[in-house]
Scaffold this active site. Sequence first.
Site, PDB file in Angstrom:
ATOM      1  N   GLU A 158       0.862  -0.840   0.083  1.00  0.00           N
ATOM      2  CA  GLU A 158      -0.105   0.110   0.036  1.00  0.00           C
ATOM      3  C   GLU A 158       0.609   0.725  -0.169  1.00  0.00           C
ATOM      4  O   GLU A 158       1.411   1.561   1.055  1.00  0.00           O
ATOM      5  CB  GLU A 158      -0.431  -0.255   1.208  1.00  0.00           C
ATOM      6  CG  GLU A 158      -1.856   0.769   1.276  1.00  0.00           C
ATOM      7  CD  GLU A 158      -2.754   0.988   2.430  1.00  0.00           C
ATOM      8  OE1 GLU A 158      -2.942   0.266   3.691  1.00  0.00           O
ATOM      9  OE2 GLU A 158      -3.527   2.025   2.575  1.00  0.00           O
ATOM     10  N   LYS A 201       5.257   0.307   9.877  1.00  0.00           N
ATOM     11  CA  LYS A 201       4.919   1.353   9.355  1.00  0.00           C
ATOM     12  C   LYS A 201       4.093   3.249  10.080  1.00  0.00           C
ATOM     13  O   LYS A 201       5.062   3.977  10.334  1.00  0.00           O
ATOM     14  CB  LYS A 201       3.784   1.723   8.004  1.00  0.00           C
ATOM     15  CG  LYS A 201       4.562   0.840   6.879  1.00  0.00           C
ATOM     16  CD  LYS A 201       3.802   1.226   5.393  1.00  0.00           C
ATOM     17  CE  LYS A 201       3.739   0.304   4.688  1.00  0.00           C
ATOM     18  NZ  LYS A 201       2.300  -0.099   3.655  1.00  0.00           N
ATOM     19  N   ARG A 222       6.335 -13.284   8.833  1.00  0.00           N
ATOM     20  CA  ARG A 222       7.125 -12.145   8.968  1.00  0.00           C
ATOM     21  C   ARG A 222       8.336 -11.705   8.733  1.00  0.00           C
ATOM     22  O   ARG A 222       8.550 -12.621  10.145  1.00  0.00           O
ATOM     23  CB  ARG A 222       6.258 -11.322   9.708  1.00  0.00           C
ATOM     24  CG  ARG A 222       4.894 -10.704   9.627  1.00  0.00           C
ATOM     25  CD  ARG A 222       4.189 -10.114  10.725  1.00  0.00           C
ATOM     26  NE  ARG A 222       5.351  -8.602  11.044  1.00  0.00           N
ATOM     27  CZ  ARG A 222       4.161  -7.705  10.037  1.00  0.00           C
ATOM     28  NH1 ARG A 222       3.503  -8.091   9.565  1.00  0.00           N
ATOM     29  NH2 ARG A 222       5.177  -6.779   9.455  1.00  0.00           N
TER      30      ARG A 222
HETATM   31  P1  ATP Z   1       0.543  -1.762   6.789  1.00  0.00           P
HETATM   32  O1  ATP Z   1       0.208  -2.051   8.085  1.00  0.00           O
HETATM   33  O2  ATP Z   1       0.054  -0.237   6.043  1.00  0.00           O
HETATM   34  O3  ATP Z   1      -0.917  -2.807   5.429  1.00  0.00           O
HETATM   35  P2  ATP Z   1       2.509  -3.474   5.897  1.00  0.00           P
HETATM   36  O4  ATP Z   1       3.485  -3.871   6.461  1.00  0.00           O
HETATM   37  O5  ATP Z   1       1.101  -4.792   5.945  1.00  0.00           O
HETATM   38  O6  ATP Z   1       1.696  -2.254   6.431  1.00  0.00           O
HETATM   39  P3  ATP Z   1       1.687  -3.145   3.445  1.00  0.00           P
HETATM   40  O7  ATP Z   1       2.027  -2.487   2.072  1.00  0.00           O
HETATM   41  O8  ATP Z   1       0.181  -3.384   3.294  1.00  0.00           O
HETATM   42  O9  ATP Z   1       2.375  -2.594   3.906  1.00  0.00           O
HETATM   43  O10 ATP Z   1       2.542  -4.593   2.708  1.00  0.00           O
HETATM   44  C1  ATP Z   1       3.285  -5.382   1.820  1.00  0.00           C
HETATM   45  C2  ATP Z   1       3.573  -6.676   1.558  1.00  0.00           C
HETATM   46  O11 ATP Z   1       4.646  -6.163   2.673  1.00  0.00           O
HETATM   47  C3  ATP Z   1       2.355  -7.503   1.846  1.00  0.00           C
HETATM   48  O12 ATP Z   1       2.626  -8.361   0.950  1.00  0.00           O
HETATM   49  C4  ATP Z   1       2.751  -7.992   3.597  1.00  0.00           C
HETATM   50  O13 ATP Z   1       2.645  -8.986   4.111  1.00  0.00           O
HETATM   51  C5  ATP Z   1       4.042  -7.868   3.604  1.00  0.00           C
HETATM   52  N1  ATP Z   1       4.923  -7.735   4.854  1.00  0.00           N
HETATM   53  C6  ATP Z   1       5.564  -6.696   5.669  1.00  0.00           C
HETATM   54  N2  ATP Z   1       5.253  -6.532   6.108  1.00  0.00           N
HETATM   55  C7  ATP Z   1       6.574  -8.005   6.291  1.00  0.00           C
HETATM   56  C8  ATP Z   1       7.194  -8.206   7.185  1.00  0.00           C
HETATM   57  N3  ATP Z   1       7.694  -7.652   8.931  1.00  0.00           N
HETATM   58  N4  ATP Z   1       7.744  -9.584   6.812  1.00  0.00           N
HETATM   59  C9  ATP Z   1       7.531  -9.673   5.520  1.00  0.00           C
HETATM   60  N5  ATP Z   1       6.267  -9.622   4.711  1.00  0.00           N
HETATM   61  C10 ATP Z   1       5.718  -8.260   4.757  1.00  0.00           C
END
Ligand code: ATP
Length: 569
Positions: free
Chosen positions: A39, A284, A274
């Site tokens: 996002e 974030k 994760r």
């Molecule tokens: P938000 O809370 O804004 O949704 P988010 O960290 O989930 O934050 P996204 O932009 O939705 O952010 O994440 C994009 C992709 O990155 C998603 O598929 C998510 O699963 C992956 N992702 C986010 N954080 C991690 C992490 N710590 N480790 C591995 N993958 C991650």
Amino acid sequence: MNTDRNDAPAVSNFIRNIIDEDNRNGKWSQRVETRFPPEPNGYLHIGHAKSICVNFGIARDYGGVCHLRFDDTNPEKESVEYVESIIDAVKWLGYDWNKNGEEHLYFASDYYDKLYDFAETLIQRGQAYVDSQSAEEIRANRGSATEAGTNSPFRDRSPEENLDLFRRMKAGEFQEGEHVLRAKIDMASPNFNMRDPVIYRIRFAHHYRTGDTWCIYPMYDYTHCVSDALENITHSLCTLEFEDHRPLYDWFLAQLADDGVFTRPLPQQIEFSRLNLTYAITSKRKLLQLVQENHVDGWDDPRMPTIVGVRRRGFTPESIRLMADRIGVTKVDSWIDMSVLEGSLRDDLDAKAPRAIAVLDPLKLIIDNYPEGTSENCSAPVHPHHPERGTRTFPFSRELWIEREDFQETPPKGYFRLFPGNKVRLKYGFVVECTGADKDENGNVTAVHCNYFPDSKSGTEGANGYKVKGTIHWVSAEHAYAAEVRLYDRLFKEPQPGAGGAEFLDALNPDSKRIVNAFLEPSARDAAAEDRFQFERHGYFVADRLDSQPGKPVFNRIVSLRDSWGKPA
Ligand code: ATP
Ligand code: MG
């Protein structure tokens, strides 16, 4: 603390096993299409880097393609600035979304029309309804872990009535919160996500791409699976928190496939753990707080675990991919030690980085028996294990800079460096014997004196005649390059900042940044932005990509030579 493996790159993992099996039975005709769906509401962090490496890495290994898709359905929080930074981050990590000349860069907001049409399809099939309960009522009627939810009094509206209301929602006839569109699934499902989830809500918000065209916006769970299917994604890889959402993912796609909108097989969601990194934050929201409250100097502060931050700190894309390989892909959430990332950097740079000498905490060393006004060259290998990379030369003269810690007036036991009466080797130069030191009125040492042995020069036959226990590094005071060097330490004092409900800001390390005026070997002056070195004894350093001027580099310490994370701060 649970730390993951730190060994050779993973050859296989459970996701690859699934793909191999699909390829064996021809499910996708050998096609592998993944996607990375950020996002655009912030800068990517090291956790996203893992997801990027998994998604793009798998696509590349199987000769497929990974789509970069902006999941932009929250108009209030998204912007072009974030889109651009995400594109840069993925490219910097070494990936692209091009296959046979076709760019696979997508925006969920480009699917708004289709998403809307499919929602009408669901309404017509009796699988979605407009609910006119308030947000509080909807929440209250969801039930609990032990109690089923309560059906909305609006649940049995006819498709005609629903269609009329939904169209009027879209036309802007209602206030925010007056109605929502919900999927009609099962208010008694043990899985909360299946208790008639909201698909659309009214928001009179300006979207950075679609402007004011829409006043209803689709929810993540609905948008995501439909986007995957529209793009013919085969394997939709995401993190474990989406495991409970998978039944909903499958439900939406199954309804639309039954209606002929999509053909089977449908994309398969697969979850992996994760990345949580010790001494770092991978939220974030918290990263935004660090920036907004000026705890750091911006998103690209070299202490930030953002991709722009680790890049500026000096980490290489190779080191991040290596870390991702080493931690592998599992189903178990765990904390990865910061030392895994740093070890990957050392392993990447040890073979690559040219060596140079830097004195970070300078103290004058005067060689009283060396003739004034003269100098001579000393030489050292550019890389100790790669003689083919040649040698570097730098002058030796009467006054040198050495590290302050390399002199002790009264040495502790086992100290082999300079103290009155002791001999050491000046690396790549001569053996010297310490004769004493000058002090100021407060007793601080201002210069150290010594005599040198003219026949002891490194690389000459005479050198072998001297056996000394200590070797120290130095630069010629007259010829050295004076540079700003930024010494970064961990941003947090605690391995898991904010754990157990504590305030994560309380764990900030007040001494995470120190700037010193150092003296460097003259050749370091030629460093271009992002050139990396090993400064002997000190660690790996990079010429700052923003603040370095041609011929006037500023250096950041990336990591020290040895792992110090296990030790207390
Ligand atoms: P938000 O809370 O804004 O949704 P988010 O960290 O989930 O934050 P996204 O932009 O939705 O952010 O994440 C994009 C992709 O990155 C998603 O598929 C998510 O699963 C992956 N992702 C986010 N954080 C991690 C992490 N710590 N480790 C591995 N993958 C991650
Ligand atoms: Mg998310």
